[in-house]
Motif scaffolding. Structure first.
Motif, PDB file in Angstrom:
ATOM      1  N   GLY A 257       0.825  -1.207   0.000  1.00  0.00           N
ATOM      2  CA  GLY A 257       0.000   0.000   0.000  1.00  0.00           C
ATOM      3  C   GLY A 257       0.853   1.248   0.000  1.00  0.00           C
ATOM      4  O   GLY A 257       0.562   2.220  -0.716  1.00  0.00           O
ATOM      5  N   TYR A 258       1.920   1.241   0.806  1.00  0.00           N
ATOM      6  CA  TYR A 258       2.827   2.396   0.826  1.00  0.00           C
ATOM      7  C   TYR A 258       3.446   2.610  -0.546  1.00  0.00           C
ATOM      8  O   TYR A 258       3.515   3.744  -1.039  1.00  0.00           O
ATOM      9  N   ASN A 259       3.920   1.526  -1.166  1.00  0.00           N
ATOM     10  CA  ASN A 259       4.561   1.643  -2.478  1.00  0.00           C
ATOM     11  C   ASN A 259       3.617   2.271  -3.503  1.00  0.00           C
ATOM     12  O   ASN A 259       4.024   3.117  -4.312  1.00  0.00           O
ATOM     13  N   ASN A 263       4.442   5.877  -5.044  1.00  0.00           N
ATOM     14  CA  ASN A 263       4.690   5.920  -6.493  1.00  0.00           C
ATOM     15  C   ASN A 263       3.756   6.919  -7.170  1.00  0.00           C
ATOM     16  O   ASN A 263       4.173   7.674  -8.065  1.00  0.00           O
ATOM     17  N   ASP A 264       2.507   6.951  -6.739  1.00  0.00           N
ATOM     18  CA  ASP A 264       1.544   7.908  -7.308  1.00  0.00           C
ATOM     19  C   ASP A 264       1.980   9.348  -7.002  1.00  0.00           C
ATOM     20  O   ASP A 264       1.901  10.225  -7.868  1.00  0.00           O
ATOM     21  N   LEU A 265       2.456   9.593  -5.785  1.00  0.00           N
ATOM     22  CA  LEU A 265       2.907  10.933  -5.416  1.00  0.00           C
ATOM     23  C   LEU A 265       4.120  11.342  -6.239  1.00  0.00           C
ATOM     24  O   LEU A 265       4.196  12.484  -6.728  1.00  0.00           O
ATOM     25  N   GLU A 312       0.499  12.018   4.006  1.00  0.00           N
ATOM     26  CA  GLU A 312      -0.065  10.670   4.059  1.00  0.00           C
ATOM     27  C   GLU A 312       1.012   9.617   3.845  1.00  0.00           C
ATOM     28  O   GLU A 312       1.062   8.600   4.543  1.00  0.00           O
ATOM     29  N   VAL A 313       1.906   9.885   2.869  1.00  0.00           N
ATOM     30  CA  VAL A 313       3.002   8.946   2.598  1.00  0.00           C
ATOM     31  C   VAL A 313       3.912   8.838   3.816  1.00  0.00           C
ATOM     32  O   VAL A 313       4.282   7.742   4.256  1.00  0.00           O
ATOM     33  N   ASN A 314       4.290   9.985   4.403  1.00  0.00           N
ATOM     34  CA  ASN A 314       5.149   9.978   5.587  1.00  0.00           C
ATOM     35  C   ASN A 314       4.473   9.263   6.756  1.00  0.00           C
ATOM     36  O   ASN A 314       5.103   8.517   7.505  1.00  0.00           O
TER      37      ASN A 314
END
Length: 614
Positions: A257-259, A263-265, A312-314
């Motif tokens: 999910g993180y990846n 990747n989208d960001l 959100e990623v962090n």
């Protein structure tokens, strides 16, 4: 002897004889009649060696005379008494002469000491513990009401319920008829003997024709306890394996999910940088103003969304690594280009591209009314100089921890007292906007306000670091690195930023850690760590909770020990082993899919070390 006396003697003699033979059989010995079985003392010594895990020293191994036989019996009786068993009204002569009632009493005393006394539940006596165990295991079964060790077992449903509770695959309990006492008893006795290895100490007629004998029933039920207690260990081991495997599965899902989000960001950032670096500007002032309006719209709408996704990623990576650390696992290293550091570097490129585009667009416009702009920019210069001086002051703070904290409190108070600088900037910024001159300067109230808030937060964060350091110096059982992670997680769930967690915020923490607790279970955990009873968890109480989680996590060695129990001491585990240990279906499938298949089963050692704890 009365009929009643004859009944219990007959039943006990049969049950106790079978119990004795079950143990003597390990040495290839079988007895026919307890009245004469122990006359020479040899069989009694053999029995006590097996059940007492004791080797007798000197005794008459081939007695021919009465005195030698009595000596053997005396040796055996003294051993029984040495195990804190009080024998009354029986001596070597009673056993030698075949006093059946006294012999049965002695055998019962031995059974009570070596087979039943080991049963323990909530500090009750062995008899009470065995009864409570039977009651709890059969509490959910229709037509079963265990009150004692006689009439409650006469219809056989109690025995069937015990078997079904632990091995539902062996008996179809719903199909049983409570009126078919003999059928139920025979079914239970046969299944117990054939499938569970429990010797058949009782016969159906012993339970139906007369009042069941309490001692015989207890002797038989003790075997159930012994067998199912071993099964319980396998189930406990299975639950531990379920927990760890599901944790690994959840962590893999979290990593994927993180990846995807990271990747989208990264794709969006690269695309936006390309747009910002475009220098195909309009040829007219109106056209440039429109492009500046577009840039402002980007800052108003697109940039906040990018910030949200970056946070959100962090947050996702922070939660993932906190969960990994709490469970004693290596921190996650994202694929190339998706690490937090690389995303932060790309973000810096975006910010630089924004600055360059803004400047390039403004360079297309004439510089109007410099007096007002100069005044605003002068306020900005004064503010930035003050902000830099304040940062330098923070960097120069020295002394012991308490002194540094005290000085930081003074700096924070000074920052709050300098909020008036924003008021002047707001006034001038509004005048610049009214004159439509905002296109000609990089200075704005919003930028200064953001800088001021960052400075205030920087000072507050530095004070928190000092508090954390003080906490570590005073003997906290965590490293500074762990404490920083706890602080990050604490602030993430402290939604109202009041420096404490309410129960609903703490529930979010448990959910992030993968705990699926009921509301009552969550409250119990919360109350345990709310040491001052304030109804909220302060940071020091939160650290106690997280420290407890780290200390309570399962190790690879514990999981391997659990596998050893589930596999029945084999070097591999079979699918049937996992089924009997009640591993969940999804856990079993994951184990089969990710472990090395062997000829006889699955390699749980490699699976544990390379999949669960790599």
């Amino acid at each position: 002897m009365s009929v009643m006396d004859q009944s219990w003697v007959k039943v006990q003699q049969k049950a106790f004889t079978r119990w004795v033979n079950a143990h003597l059989g390990k040495r290839g010995i079988q007895v026919e009649d307890l009245q004469t079985a122990f006359k020479t003392g040899i069989n009694l010594i053999q029995l006590l060696e097996v059940i007492g895990e004791h080797t007798f020293g000197r005794h008459n191994k081939n007695p021919r005379m009465e005195i030698q036989m009595r000596e053997n019996i005396e040796i055996a009786l003294k051993f029984i008494e040495s195990r804190d068993v009080k024998l009354t009204a029986i001596g070597a002569g009673d056993i030698y002469s075949g006093n059946l009632k006294l012999i049965l009493g002695m055998v019962w005393t031995v059974i009570l000491r070596f087979a039943i006394a080991e049963i323990s539940v909530e500090e009750l006596t062995a008899k009470e513990a065995l009864l409570l165990w039977c009651q709890r295991k059969t509490a959910d079964y229709d037509n079963v009401d265990i009150k004692e060790f006689t009439w409650s077992w006469q219809d056989g449903l109690g025995f069937c319920a015990l078997i079904h509770k632990h091995r539902p695959d062996l008996i179809d309990y719903e199909s049983l008829d409570g009126n078919d006492k003999e059928g139920n008893l025979n079914l239970a006795f046969e299944v117990a003997e054939k499938e569970l290895g429990i010797p058949k100490f009782l016969d159906a007629e012993d339970m139906i024709e007369v009042k069941p004998d309490e001692r015989a029933v207890m002797t038989y039920l003790a075997e159930y306890f012994k067998v199912f207690s071993k099964g319980q260990k396998a189930e406990n081991a299975g639950r531990r394996i379920n927990k760890v495997v599901e944790l690994v599965m959840a962590l893999e899902e979290q990593k994927n999910g993180y990846n995807d989000v990271a990747n989208d960001l990264v794709e969006q950032l690269n695309n936006q940088i390309g747009i910002l670096d475009d220098r195909n500007f309009a040829d007219t002032i109106q056209g440039v103003k429109e492009q500046l309006d577009e840039f402002k719209e980007y800052k108003r709408t697109v940039k906040p969304e990018l910030i949200r996704k970056k946070l959100e990623v962090n947050s996702d990576l922070g939660k993932l690594n906190t969960k990994l650390r709490v469970n004693n696992r290596n921190l996650y290293t994202p694929p190339e280009g998706l690490s937090a550091q690389e995303i932060e570097q790309l973000w810096d490129v975006l910010v630089e591209s924004e600055t360059n585009r803004s400047k390039a667009l403004r360079d297309h416009l004439q510089k109007l009314n410099r007096e007002l702009l100069d005044e605003l920019e002068g306020v900005a210069r004064d503010y930035y100089q003050w902000a830099q001086d304040t940062k330098n002051k923070i960097s120069g703070i020295e002394g012991d921890i308490d002194t540094q904290i005290q000085e930081m409190d003074g700096v924070i108070e000074e920052i709050n007292n300098n909020a008036y600088r924003l008021d002047k900037a707001k006034e001038l910024s509004d005048r610049v906007t009214d004159a439509s001159l905002e296109y000609y300067t990089e200075v704005s109230y919003d930028v200064l306000e953001s800088s001021y808030n960052e400075l205030l937060k920087f000072a507050q964060d530095q004070r928190s670091l000092l508090e954390n350091q003080k906490f570590v110096n005073e003997g906290a059982k965590v490293t500074q690195e762990q404490l920083d992670e706890f602080k990050q997680m604490f602030e993430l769930f402290d939604k109202d930023k009041k420096g404490s967690l309410y129960p609903y915020e703490f529930a979010g923490v448990l959910n992030a850690l993968g705990d699926d607790l009921s509301e009552e279970e969550m409250k119990q955990v919360f109350d345990k760590y709310d040491s001052d009873g304030s109804g909220t968890l302060e940071f020091n109480e939160f650290v106690d909770f997280m420290t407890g989680r780290i200390e309570d996590s399962d190790t690879a060695e514990q999981i391997l020990q659990s596998w050893k129990i589930v596999s029945k001491d084999k070097s591999f585990v079979e699918e049937s082993d996992m089924g009997q240990a009640q591993l969940k279906k999804n856990v079993m499938e994951f184990v089969k899919e990710r472990s090395n298949p062997l000829e006889s089963g699955y390699d749980y050692d490699t699976f544990t070390n390379e999949v669960l704890y790599n």
